[in-house]
Design a protein around this motif. Structure first.
Motif, PDB file in Angstrom:
ATOM      1  N   PRO A  88      12.776  10.614  -5.168  1.00  0.00           N
ATOM      2  CA  PRO A  88      12.619  12.018  -5.568  1.00  0.00           C
ATOM      3  C   PRO A  88      11.570  12.582  -6.530  1.00  0.00           C
ATOM      4  O   PRO A  88      11.289  11.578  -7.512  1.00  0.00           O
ATOM      5  N   LYS A  89      11.038  13.485  -6.264  1.00  0.00           N
ATOM      6  CA  LYS A  89       9.993  14.112  -7.096  1.00  0.00           C
ATOM      7  C   LYS A  89      10.374  15.538  -7.431  1.00  0.00           C
ATOM      8  O   LYS A  89      10.963  16.210  -6.679  1.00  0.00           O
ATOM      9  N   GLN A  90       9.747  16.054  -8.437  1.00  0.00           N
ATOM     10  CA  GLN A  90       9.832  17.592  -8.583  1.00  0.00           C
ATOM     11  C   GLN A  90       9.538  18.313  -7.385  1.00  0.00           C
ATOM     12  O   GLN A  90       8.355  17.846  -6.729  1.00  0.00           O
ATOM     13  N   PRO A  91      10.379  19.251  -7.062  1.00  0.00           N
ATOM     14  CA  PRO A  91       9.975  20.170  -6.019  1.00  0.00           C
ATOM     15  C   PRO A  91       8.463  20.565  -5.921  1.00  0.00           C
ATOM     16  O   PRO A  91       7.993  20.931  -7.135  1.00  0.00           O
ATOM     17  N   GLU A  92       7.881  20.769  -4.735  1.00  0.00           N
ATOM     18  CA  GLU A  92       6.228  20.980  -4.704  1.00  0.00           C
ATOM     19  C   GLU A  92       6.003  22.220  -5.435  1.00  0.00           C
ATOM     20  O   GLU A  92       5.140  22.617  -6.226  1.00  0.00           O
ATOM     21  N   PHE A  93       6.773  23.272  -5.039  1.00  0.00           N
ATOM     22  CA  PHE A  93       6.526  24.969  -5.634  1.00  0.00           C
ATOM     23  C   PHE A  93       6.672  24.534  -7.283  1.00  0.00           C
ATOM     24  O   PHE A  93       5.639  25.376  -7.947  1.00  0.00           O
ATOM     25  N   ALA A  94       7.355  23.903  -7.826  1.00  0.00           N
ATOM     26  CA  ALA A  94       7.606  23.816  -9.210  1.00  0.00           C
ATOM     27  C   ALA A  94       6.381  23.009  -9.793  1.00  0.00           C
ATOM     28  O   ALA A  94       5.703  23.493 -10.854  1.00  0.00           O
ATOM     29  N   TYR A  95       6.038  22.099  -9.114  1.00  0.00           N
ATOM     30  CA  TYR A  95       4.840  21.436  -9.457  1.00  0.00           C
ATOM     31  C   TYR A  95       3.590  22.236  -9.551  1.00  0.00           C
ATOM     32  O   TYR A  95       2.674  22.390 -10.343  1.00  0.00           O
ATOM     33  N   LEU A  96       3.439  23.133  -8.304  1.00  0.00           N
ATOM     34  CA  LEU A  96       2.113  23.865  -8.199  1.00  0.00           C
ATOM     35  C   LEU A  96       2.231  25.147  -9.251  1.00  0.00           C
ATOM     36  O   LEU A  96       1.205  25.375  -9.762  1.00  0.00           O
ATOM     37  N   LEU A  97       3.330  25.545  -9.582  1.00  0.00           N
ATOM     38  CA  LEU A  97       3.227  26.799 -10.593  1.00  0.00           C
ATOM     39  C   LEU A  97       3.044  26.202 -11.947  1.00  0.00           C
ATOM     40  O   LEU A  97       2.330  26.802 -12.459  1.00  0.00           O
ATOM     41  N   ASN A  98       3.421  25.027 -12.229  1.00  0.00           N
ATOM     42  CA  ASN A  98       3.167  24.301 -13.600  1.00  0.00           C
ATOM     43  C   ASN A  98       1.788  23.839 -13.631  1.00  0.00           C
ATOM     44  O   ASN A  98       0.909  24.296 -14.452  1.00  0.00           O
ATOM     45  N   LEU A  99       1.116  23.397 -12.402  1.00  0.00           N
ATOM     46  CA  LEU A  99      -0.187  23.082 -12.418  1.00  0.00           C
ATOM     47  C   LEU A  99      -1.140  24.504 -12.540  1.00  0.00           C
ATOM     48  O   LEU A  99      -2.000  24.369 -13.403  1.00  0.00           O
ATOM     49  N   ASP A 100      -0.766  25.324 -12.027  1.00  0.00           N
ATOM     50  CA  ASP A 100      -1.494  26.921 -12.201  1.00  0.00           C
ATOM     51  C   ASP A 100      -1.634  26.926 -13.786  1.00  0.00           C
ATOM     52  O   ASP A 100      -2.807  27.367 -14.135  1.00  0.00           O
ATOM     53  N   ALA A 101      -0.644  26.745 -14.256  1.00  0.00           N
ATOM     54  CA  ALA A 101      -0.486  27.148 -15.686  1.00  0.00           C
ATOM     55  C   ALA A 101      -1.397  26.132 -16.654  1.00  0.00           C
ATOM     56  O   ALA A 101      -2.142  26.685 -17.727  1.00  0.00           O
ATOM     57  N   LYS A 102      -1.362  24.885 -16.188  1.00  0.00           N
ATOM     58  CA  LYS A 102      -1.948  23.902 -16.904  1.00  0.00           C
ATOM     59  C   LYS A 102      -3.691  24.057 -16.573  1.00  0.00           C
ATOM     60  O   LYS A 102      -4.582  24.173 -17.593  1.00  0.00           O
ATOM     61  N   ILE A 103      -4.104  24.627 -15.494  1.00  0.00           N
ATOM     62  CA  ILE A 103      -5.555  24.748 -15.095  1.00  0.00           C
ATOM     63  C   ILE A 103      -5.990  26.035 -15.874  1.00  0.00           C
ATOM     64  O   ILE A 103      -6.981  26.178 -16.789  1.00  0.00           O
ATOM     65  N   ARG A 104      -5.041  27.130 -16.228  1.00  0.00           N
ATOM     66  CA  ARG A 104      -5.599  28.448 -16.485  1.00  0.00           C
ATOM     67  C   ARG A 104      -5.610  27.993 -18.170  1.00  0.00           C
ATOM     68  O   ARG A 104      -6.440  28.627 -18.912  1.00  0.00           O
ATOM     69  N   ALA A 105      -4.757  27.146 -18.545  1.00  0.00           N
ATOM     70  CA  ALA A 105      -4.744  27.029 -20.173  1.00  0.00           C
ATOM     71  C   ALA A 105      -6.142  26.101 -20.433  1.00  0.00           C
ATOM     72  O   ALA A 105      -6.848  26.571 -21.617  1.00  0.00           O
ATOM     73  N   VAL A 106      -6.691  25.180 -19.563  1.00  0.00           N
ATOM     74  CA  VAL A 106      -8.016  24.545 -19.817  1.00  0.00           C
ATOM     75  C   VAL A 106      -9.085  25.649 -19.535  1.00  0.00           C
ATOM     76  O   VAL A 106      -9.922  25.599 -20.318  1.00  0.00           O
ATOM     77  N   MET A 107      -8.922  26.685 -18.546  1.00  0.00           N
ATOM     78  CA  MET A 107     -10.165  27.593 -18.513  1.00  0.00           C
ATOM     79  C   MET A 107     -10.123  28.387 -19.478  1.00  0.00           C
ATOM     80  O   MET A 107     -11.205  28.771 -20.118  1.00  0.00           O
ATOM     81  N   ARG A 108      -9.045  28.737 -20.530  1.00  0.00           N
ATOM     82  CA  ARG A 108      -9.293  29.627 -21.618  1.00  0.00           C
ATOM     83  C   ARG A 108      -9.908  28.626 -22.838  1.00  0.00           C
ATOM     84  O   ARG A 108     -10.460  29.286 -23.481  1.00  0.00           O
ATOM     85  N   VAL A 109      -9.708  27.462 -22.879  1.00  0.00           N
ATOM     86  CA  VAL A 109     -10.411  26.639 -23.788  1.00  0.00           C
ATOM     87  C   VAL A 109     -11.895  26.475 -23.300  1.00  0.00           C
ATOM     88  O   VAL A 109     -12.764  26.485 -24.387  1.00  0.00           O
ATOM     89  N   CYS A 110     -12.218  26.434 -22.363  1.00  0.00           N
ATOM     90  CA  CYS A 110     -13.599  26.431 -21.678  1.00  0.00           C
ATOM     91  C   CYS A 110     -14.164  27.720 -21.974  1.00  0.00           C
ATOM     92  O   CYS A 110     -15.470  27.623 -22.365  1.00  0.00           O
ATOM     93  N   THR A 111     -13.550  28.804 -22.029  1.00  0.00           N
ATOM     94  CA  THR A 111     -14.231  30.115 -22.125  1.00  0.00           C
ATOM     95  C   THR A 111     -14.191  30.529 -23.733  1.00  0.00           C
ATOM     96  O   THR A 111     -14.581  31.686 -23.816  1.00  0.00           O
ATOM     97  N   GLN A 112     -13.765  29.826 -24.663  1.00  0.00           N
ATOM     98  CA  GLN A 112     -13.484  30.391 -26.019  1.00  0.00           C
ATOM     99  C   GLN A 112     -14.799  30.175 -26.730  1.00  0.00           C
ATOM    100  O   GLN A 112     -15.737  29.318 -26.454  1.00  0.00           O
TER     101      GLN A 112
END
Ligand SMILES: [Zn+2]
Length: 300
Positions: free
Chosen positions: A276-300
């Motif tokens: 059993p693993k985290q449902p895919e939609f939940a994984y993708l929702l969190n991954l989206d937030a993680k990617i955007r958090a890194v983008m914010r660091v890169c553009t600072q």
């Protein structure tokens, strides 16, 4: 040692509920609880806590953060133990005053119950999430007496969420991190869990790495003891650096296309995992937030 079973870890520390959604009971005097998983699991937490407490009730329930899978059973626990105070950070209390946030917590608990029923981890008549009030706000660095020779130290550890707190019992070197220090997969891989801020998350890991830890209780999956507990925080920091690099490299390769970056990382990180693993939609929702958090660091 890495423990996936629930029940007693030491005479003081018990893991209630299923290992993926643990609530932790510290049998101090008075006893306290840490985290309240999901509403569907509430009957199990209550049954197990009552069996251990011989008529006593927990004085406090400390929430590591108010995500749906950490505070879902809080109101139901309070009904079972009316004297218990529900405690979290100021930021968590603020979130719980937002009707939209509370509605989302309720919806996710409802959806999660269906998933748990499929996995055989919740009854057919699983209770729904109920709204609750915070009785006690916990500050960064606050020390709470659990017994004459036992205390609980609270640390603000933002990054996963703004309201994340970790709790440490210095006399027994037990640390509860919620998701502030990531979540370990069965193969030992540590999922980095910054959803709101990459820099805060890494700073929180550095802060936690200063603590001497003999028993580590993350918010899902496993309890780590001994060398596994001591080695965890440096590994989580290393995982954080590597995951940021993976996101940055993939963004560069896809010309900063978040959708393509998500799909590429999902193939590496999520697809190979066994159920059993985290449902895919939940994984993708969190991954989206993680990617955007890194983008914010890169553009600072
Ligand atoms: Zn969370």
């Amino acid at each position: 040692m890495i423990l996936q079973t629930t029940g007693s870890v030491t005479p003081l520390l018990h893991v209630l509920g299923p290992s993926d959604l643990p609530a932790f009971l510290i049998q101090s005097d008075p006893p306290v609880l840490i985290d309240a998983g999901m509403s569907a699991v509430a009957p199990q937490y209550i049954r197990e806590a009552k069996a251990l407490l011989n008529g006593r009730g927990p004085a406090d329930l400390f929430l590591t953060h108010v995500h749906y899978d950490h505070c879902g059973a809080a109101a139901l626990l309070k009904k079972a133990f009316p004297e218990m105070r529900i405690c979290c950070s100021e930021a968590g209390k603020d979130l719980l005053m937002r009707p939209n946030a509370v509605a989302t917590i309720g919806e996710l608990n409802h959806a999660g119950a269906g998933y748990l029923q499929q996995m055989g981890q919740a009854d057919k008549e699983a209770p729904e999430f109920e709204v609750f009030e915070v009785d006690r706000v916990i500050e960064d660095d606050q020390s709470i007496a659990l017994a004459p020779d036992l205390s609980l130290q609270a640390f603000a550890t933002p990054g996963h969420t703004r309201d994340s707190m970790s709790f440490y019992v210095p006399e027994q070197k037990i640390l509860f991190t919620g998701e502030a220090a990531g979540i370990m997969a069965p193969d030992g891989y540590i999922f980095s869990e910054w959803l709101t801020d990459y820099t805060d998350y890494m700073n929180s890991l550095e802060k936690l790495a200063d603590l001497e830890v003999e028993i580590l209780c993350p918010g899902h999956g496993f309890v780590l003891t001994g060398k596994d507990a001591a080695d965890y925080m440096p590994r989580a920091i290393e995982s954080g650096h590597r995951f940021r690099e993976l996101i940055e490299t993939t963004l560069a390769q896809t010309d900063w296309d978040v959708e393509q970056t998500k799909q590429h990382i999902k193939q590496i990180e999520y697809d190979p995992l066994a159920d059993p693993k985290q449902p895919e939609f939940a994984y993708l929702l969190n991954l989206d937030a993680k990617i955007r958090a890194v983008m914010r660091v890169c553009t600072q």
